[in-house]
Design a protein around this motif. Structure first.
Motif, PDB file in Angstrom:
ATOM      1  N   LEU A  24      12.943 -10.957 -22.814  1.00 10.89           N
ATOM      2  CA  LEU A  24      11.909 -10.515 -23.749  1.00 10.89           C
ATOM      3  C   LEU A  24      12.059  -9.046 -24.139  1.00 10.89           C
ATOM      4  CD1 LEU A  24       8.822 -12.347 -22.238  1.00 10.89           C
ATOM      5  CD2 LEU A  24      10.104 -12.962 -24.297  1.00 10.89           C
ATOM      6  N   LYS A  25      12.784  -8.281 -23.337  1.00  7.85           N
ATOM      7  CA  LYS A  25      13.016  -6.869 -23.660  1.00  7.85           C
ATOM      8  C   LYS A  25      13.946  -6.719 -24.853  1.00  7.85           C
ATOM      9  CE  LYS A  25      12.378  -5.395 -18.917  1.00  7.85           C
ATOM     10  NZ  LYS A  25      13.029  -4.850 -17.713  1.00  7.85           N
ATOM     11  N   GLY A  26      14.816  -7.698 -25.060  1.00  8.70           N
ATOM     12  CA  GLY A  26      15.760  -7.632 -26.168  1.00  8.70           C
ATOM     13  C   GLY A  26      16.930  -6.723 -25.849  1.00  8.70           C
ATOM     14  N   ASN A  27      17.905  -6.717 -26.737  1.00 10.43           N
ATOM     15  CA  ASN A  27      19.095  -5.887 -26.604  1.00 10.43           C
ATOM     16  C   ASN A  27      19.362  -5.204 -27.931  1.00 10.43           C
ATOM     17  OD1 ASN A  27      20.041  -6.625 -23.894  1.00 10.43           O
ATOM     18  ND2 ASN A  27      20.315  -8.642 -24.789  1.00 10.43           N
ATOM     19  N   TYR A  28      19.739  -3.940 -27.894  1.00 10.20           N
ATOM     20  CA  TYR A  28      20.102  -3.220 -29.106  1.00 10.20           C
ATOM     21  C   TYR A  28      21.581  -3.437 -29.382  1.00 10.20           C
ATOM     22  CZ  TYR A  28      20.987   0.356 -32.519  1.00 10.20           C
ATOM     23  OH  TYR A  28      21.359   1.003 -33.660  1.00 10.20           O
ATOM     24  N   PHE A  46      27.443  -6.242 -29.968  1.00 16.07           N
ATOM     25  CA  PHE A  46      27.943  -5.161 -29.131  1.00 16.07           C
ATOM     26  C   PHE A  46      27.067  -3.925 -29.276  1.00 16.07           C
ATOM     27  CE2 PHE A  46      31.514  -7.703 -30.538  1.00 16.07           C
ATOM     28  CZ  PHE A  46      32.254  -7.897 -29.391  1.00 16.07           C
ATOM     29  N   PHE A  47      27.066  -3.106 -28.236  1.00 16.21           N
ATOM     30  CA  PHE A  47      26.537  -1.750 -28.310  1.00 16.21           C
ATOM     31  C   PHE A  47      27.737  -0.848 -28.117  1.00 16.21           C
ATOM     32  CE2 PHE A  47      24.701   2.033 -26.162  1.00 16.21           C
ATOM     33  CZ  PHE A  47      24.067   2.545 -27.283  1.00 16.21           C
ATOM     34  N   VAL A  48      28.072  -0.104 -29.168  1.00 15.67           N
ATOM     35  CA  VAL A  48      29.285   0.704 -29.156  1.00 15.67           C
ATOM     36  C   VAL A  48      28.932   2.188 -29.232  1.00 15.67           C
ATOM     37  CG1 VAL A  48      31.429   1.242 -30.373  1.00 15.67           C
ATOM     38  CG2 VAL A  48      30.617  -1.126 -30.265  1.00 15.67           C
ATOM     39  N   VAL A  49      29.439   2.925 -28.281  1.00 13.18           N
ATOM     40  CA  VAL A  49      29.412   4.383 -28.298  1.00 13.18           C
ATOM     41  C   VAL A  49      30.856   4.795 -28.041  1.00 13.18           C
ATOM     42  CG1 VAL A  49      28.506   6.491 -27.255  1.00 13.18           C
ATOM     43  CG2 VAL A  49      27.063   4.457 -27.400  1.00 13.18           C
ATOM     44  N   GLY A  53      32.719   0.130 -25.916  1.00  9.40           N
ATOM     45  CA  GLY A  53      31.587  -0.701 -26.291  1.00  9.40           C
ATOM     46  C   GLY A  53      31.345  -1.763 -25.240  1.00  9.40           C
ATOM     47  N   THR A  54      30.165  -2.348 -25.300  1.00  3.83           N
ATOM     48  CA  THR A  54      29.786  -3.388 -24.353  1.00  3.83           C
ATOM     49  C   THR A  54      29.177  -4.540 -25.124  1.00  3.83           C
ATOM     50  OG1 THR A  54      29.268  -1.710 -22.701  1.00  3.83           O
ATOM     51  CG2 THR A  54      28.362  -3.906 -22.338  1.00  3.83           C
ATOM     52  N   ILE A  55      29.576  -5.774 -24.784  1.00  2.00           N
ATOM     53  CA  ILE A  55      28.925  -6.930 -25.398  1.00  2.00           C
ATOM     54  C   ILE A  55      27.544  -7.083 -24.758  1.00  2.00           C
ATOM     55  CG2 ILE A  55      29.981  -8.604 -23.819  1.00  2.00           C
ATOM     56  CD1 ILE A  55      30.037 -10.563 -26.234  1.00  2.00           C
ATOM     57  N   VAL A  56      26.506  -7.181 -25.598  1.00  2.12           N
ATOM     58  CA  VAL A  56      25.149  -7.294 -25.072  1.00  2.12           C
ATOM     59  C   VAL A  56      24.585  -8.695 -25.221  1.00  2.12           C
ATOM     60  CG1 VAL A  56      24.619  -4.851 -25.358  1.00  2.12           C
ATOM     61  CG2 VAL A  56      24.121  -6.435 -27.224  1.00  2.12           C
ATOM     62  N   SER A  57      25.199  -9.500 -26.106  1.00  2.00           N
ATOM     63  CA  SER A  57      24.716 -10.873 -26.276  1.00  2.00           C
ATOM     64  C   SER A  57      25.750 -11.693 -27.029  1.00  2.00           C
ATOM     65  CB  SER A  57      23.401 -10.869 -27.058  1.00  2.00           C
ATOM     66  OG  SER A  57      22.865 -12.172 -27.155  1.00  2.00           O
ATOM     67  N   ARG A  58      25.789 -12.977 -26.729  1.00  2.00           N
ATOM     68  CA  ARG A  58      26.638 -13.922 -27.453  1.00  2.00           C
ATOM     69  C   ARG A  58      25.768 -15.114 -27.833  1.00  2.00           C
ATOM     70  NH1 ARG A  58      32.477 -15.774 -25.562  1.00  2.00           N
ATOM     71  NH2 ARG A  58      32.972 -14.029 -26.911  1.00  2.00           N
TER      72      ARG A  58
END
Length: 94
Positions: A24-28, A46-49, A53-58
């Motif tokens: 429920l928090k969600g992912n950016y 992905f969240f990329v800096v 980067g990191t995959i946050v959801s599929r």
């Protein structure tokens, strides 16, 4: 939701949906990649800096469901958003 019936669904049965607090928090996500096979579309968020980067959801979708989402749900909601908040101006990549 007023668009629910326009997509061919009925409101006859209520569906109870359970979700974990973490979900429920969600992912950016600031980057998305779409791949597909004949049987499914795979949306990786992905969240990329830079430099990493990191995959946050599929999310894996049936092709017909993906098409409905793009043509109906996303476009309807984009239109509603822009009617309420104004046109989204796309930033051009240099």
């Amino acid at each position: 939701m007023e668009d629910f019936e326009s997509l061919g669904f009925t409101k006859k049965k209520a569906i109870q949906v359970n979700a974990r607090d973490e979900d429920l928090k969600g992912n950016y996500s600031n980057l998305m990649q779409i791949t597909h096979t004949q049987e499914e579309f795979v949306l990786d968020f992905f969240f990329v800096v830079p430099p990493q980067g990191t995959i946050v959801s599929r999310v894996i979708l049936h092709p017909a469901h993906f098409k409905r989402m793009v043509q109906d749900v996303f476009m309807i909601n984009l239109k509603k958003y822009e009617e309420k908040f104004g046109e989204i101006i796309e930033k051009k990549n240099d």
